[in-house]
Motif scaffolding. Sequence first.
Motif, PDB file in Angstrom:
ATOM      1  N   GLU A   1      -1.503  -0.657  17.531  1.00  0.00           N
ATOM      2  CA  GLU A   1      -1.854  -2.013  17.121  1.00  0.00           C
ATOM      3  C   GLU A   1      -2.915  -1.997  16.025  1.00  0.00           C
ATOM      4  OE1 GLU A   1      -3.129  -3.999  20.604  1.00  0.00           O
ATOM      5  OE2 GLU A   1      -1.133  -4.182  21.473  1.00  0.00           O
TER       6      GLU A   1
ATOM      7  N   TYR B   1      -1.074  -0.246  12.663  1.00  0.00           N
ATOM      8  CA  TYR B   1       0.104  -0.819  11.985  1.00  0.00           C
ATOM      9  C   TYR B   1       0.424  -2.199  12.523  1.00  0.00           C
ATOM     10  CZ  TYR B   1       4.843  -2.026  10.857  1.00  0.00           C
ATOM     11  OH  TYR B   1       5.934  -2.705  10.424  1.00  0.00           O
ATOM     12  N   TYR B   2       0.766  -3.099  11.636  1.00  0.00           N
ATOM     13  CA  TYR B   2       1.366  -4.382  11.983  1.00  0.00           C
ATOM     14  C   TYR B   2       1.901  -4.996  10.709  1.00  0.00           C
ATOM     15  CZ  TYR B   2      -3.376  -5.502  10.594  1.00  0.00           C
ATOM     16  OH  TYR B   2      -4.568  -5.532   9.948  1.00  0.00           O
ATOM     17  N   PRO B   3       2.940  -5.812  10.806  1.00  0.00           N
ATOM     18  CA  PRO B   3       3.503  -6.424   9.602  1.00  0.00           C
ATOM     19  C   PRO B   3       2.502  -7.371   8.945  1.00  0.00           C
ATOM     20  CG  PRO B   3       5.004  -6.584  11.460  1.00  0.00           C
ATOM     21  CD  PRO B   3       3.700  -6.128  12.004  1.00  0.00           C
TER      22      PRO B   3
ATOM     23  N   ASP C   1       1.129 -10.801   7.086  1.00  0.00           N
ATOM     24  CA  ASP C   1       1.300 -12.229   7.324  1.00  0.00           C
ATOM     25  C   ASP C   1       1.212 -12.961   5.993  1.00  0.00           C
ATOM     26  OD1 ASP C   1      -0.465 -14.986   7.994  1.00  0.00           O
ATOM     27  OD2 ASP C   1       1.261 -14.612   9.260  1.00  0.00           O
TER      28      ASP C   1
ATOM     29  N   ARG D   1      -7.306  -4.072   7.937  1.00  0.00           N
ATOM     30  CA  ARG D   1      -6.308  -3.770   8.982  1.00  0.00           C
ATOM     31  C   ARG D   1      -6.952  -3.818  10.362  1.00  0.00           C
ATOM     32  NH1 ARG D   1      -4.390  -0.045   5.039  1.00  0.00           N
ATOM     33  NH2 ARG D   1      -2.256  -0.535   4.392  1.00  0.00           N
TER      34      ARG D   1
ATOM     35  N   ALA E   1      -6.023  -6.503  13.312  1.00  0.00           N
ATOM     36  CA  ALA E   1      -5.585  -6.011  14.618  1.00  0.00           C
ATOM     37  C   ALA E   1      -6.420  -6.617  15.731  1.00  0.00           C
ATOM     38  CB  ALA E   1      -5.665  -4.485  14.659  1.00  0.00           C
TER      39      ALA E   1
ATOM     40  N   LEU F   1      -5.271 -10.253  16.216  1.00  0.00           N
ATOM     41  CA  LEU F   1      -3.975 -10.327  16.900  1.00  0.00           C
ATOM     42  C   LEU F   1      -4.107  -9.971  18.375  1.00  0.00           C
ATOM     43  CD1 LEU F   1      -1.515  -8.785  14.272  1.00  0.00           C
ATOM     44  CD2 LEU F   1      -1.883 -11.194  14.832  1.00  0.00           C
TER      45      LEU F   1
ATOM     46  N   ALA G   1       2.627 -14.020  13.225  1.00  0.00           N
ATOM     47  CA  ALA G   1       2.311 -12.627  12.916  1.00  0.00           C
ATOM     48  C   ALA G   1       2.296 -11.781  14.183  1.00  0.00           C
ATOM     49  CB  ALA G   1       0.963 -12.547  12.209  1.00  0.00           C
TER      50      ALA G   1
ATOM     51  N   ARG H   1       5.927 -11.090  15.289  1.00  0.00           N
ATOM     52  CA  ARG H   1       6.546 -10.035  14.480  1.00  0.00           C
ATOM     53  C   ARG H   1       5.967  -8.670  14.824  1.00  0.00           C
ATOM     54  NH1 ARG H   1       5.959 -13.997  10.406  1.00  0.00           N
ATOM     55  NH2 ARG H   1       4.052 -12.984   9.655  1.00  0.00           N
ATOM     56  N   HIS H   2       4.657  -8.637  14.997  1.00  0.00           N
ATOM     57  CA  HIS H   2       3.987  -7.373  15.318  1.00  0.00           C
ATOM     58  C   HIS H   2       4.493  -6.792  16.627  1.00  0.00           C
ATOM     59  CE1 HIS H   2       0.970  -4.506  16.420  1.00  0.00           C
ATOM     60  NE2 HIS H   2       0.430  -5.297  17.328  1.00  0.00           N
ATOM     61  N   GLN H   3       4.576  -7.621  17.660  1.00  0.00           N
ATOM     62  CA  GLN H   3       5.033  -7.131  18.960  1.00  0.00           C
ATOM     63  C   GLN H   3       6.515  -6.769  18.924  1.00  0.00           C
ATOM     64  OE1 GLN H   3       3.790 -10.286  21.629  1.00  0.00           O
ATOM     65  NE2 GLN H   3       1.817  -9.277  21.993  1.00  0.00           N
TER      66      GLN H   3
END
Length: 414
Positions: free
Chosen positions: A231, A234-236, A238, A250, A254, A257, A301, A304-306
């Motif tokens: 987490e 990395y995450y897409p 927004d 980043r 994180a 989120l 966001a 998408r991340h999950q």
Amino acid sequence: MTDATGGPAAGLVADAPTKPVAERLVEAAIEALGELDVAALLTAVGVREIARRAGASTTGVYTHFGSLAGLADAVVARVFDPGQGPAEDISGLLGVIADSHFPLETGYAYHSAEFQRLTSDPAFRIRMGLWALGGPAVTSAYHHYLRSIDDRLMVAAGALFARWGREVRPPFDVASFVAAQVALLNGTTVRHLVEPETFGIDHFKRAASTLTYFLLRVPGDRHDVDDRLTEVNYYPLDAAATRELTDRTRAMRARVLHAAAELFHHVGFERTTIAQIASHADTSTTSVYDHFTTKAGIAAALFRHQAALHLPGPDAVDHGSVDLVDHLTALAEFVRERAGYAGPYLYHVTAGTTEIEDPVQSTLEELLRRAGHSDPRTAAEVVLIALIRRVLTHPGRPAREHAEAVVALLALPR
């Protein structure tokens, strides 16, 4: 011992003659240190000096302990006696912060107090020195000392986690959590005593608090430690964060989120505010708005991340390992578990408010392309909208029923 030429006497290792005498002496001295025990260390101090410091006669050593080895055993027992002090002090400090909800400031205060206690404890240096040079008996004594401290801390930590509504993330358990914290404290204390200008109390309190945050989770959270690290790394992107991301941004995103995920789960999307998310992420609302324009943007966001973490991605599709109906079934189950904030994501998809790559749509598009659909991009969008709407409207129906209905409705290849 040397022979007539000044070389080593017989019996030393074969390669010794090839080394200079000074180097061989240093290596021999290191080897001798490695073979010491506490009795040998006390012999180096001298019985007379020990008696002088005690205001006693040298015969008193033998009267009370029988031999220098007996005195050595008593020394080890004293140095590695866990007593009641440290563990009781720690338990008391934990009790002070038990009523707070992941209290960063009180956590800092606790770790600072522990750091100050150990760095000012003269017995700490003795324990380290005796463990390093005292032989197997001291290693055993130190083992029992640590276990005794850990056992008490485990009780206090377990009670603290229960009050917080937290549990330890796998593969850690309470025992390994406590051991990790104690190891961090001991190791950083040594570093501080040797090089105080590099590693101080401010560094330690943040490092220890970070370890706590990463190793704990709310009950029902299925993410292990590796997931938590993912987490952060990395995450897409927004839509609100179009600038290039740095390691610092980043990490901040994180945290936001992760805080949103906990609050959406426990409080609900509607009742959660940006201010609450900022507080839970230990940042300001301004920092949150630097990365996300709205609470709905955070939810989209997060969705998408999950999805990127828990659902097959385009790469899996490329290898032919994902079936359309199976994938839509998994996606329907995923949506149902996140029904509270799937709506904002659906709005983003419907309104087309983001141009960033979406792992959910990308995977569907690749599946439809592989199935020979003429317009996989548009079809992926339609499938996604239809599926989410069905799940949110009829959450009680089986996930596979939703998947098959969407495929049949749009006459898509199976």
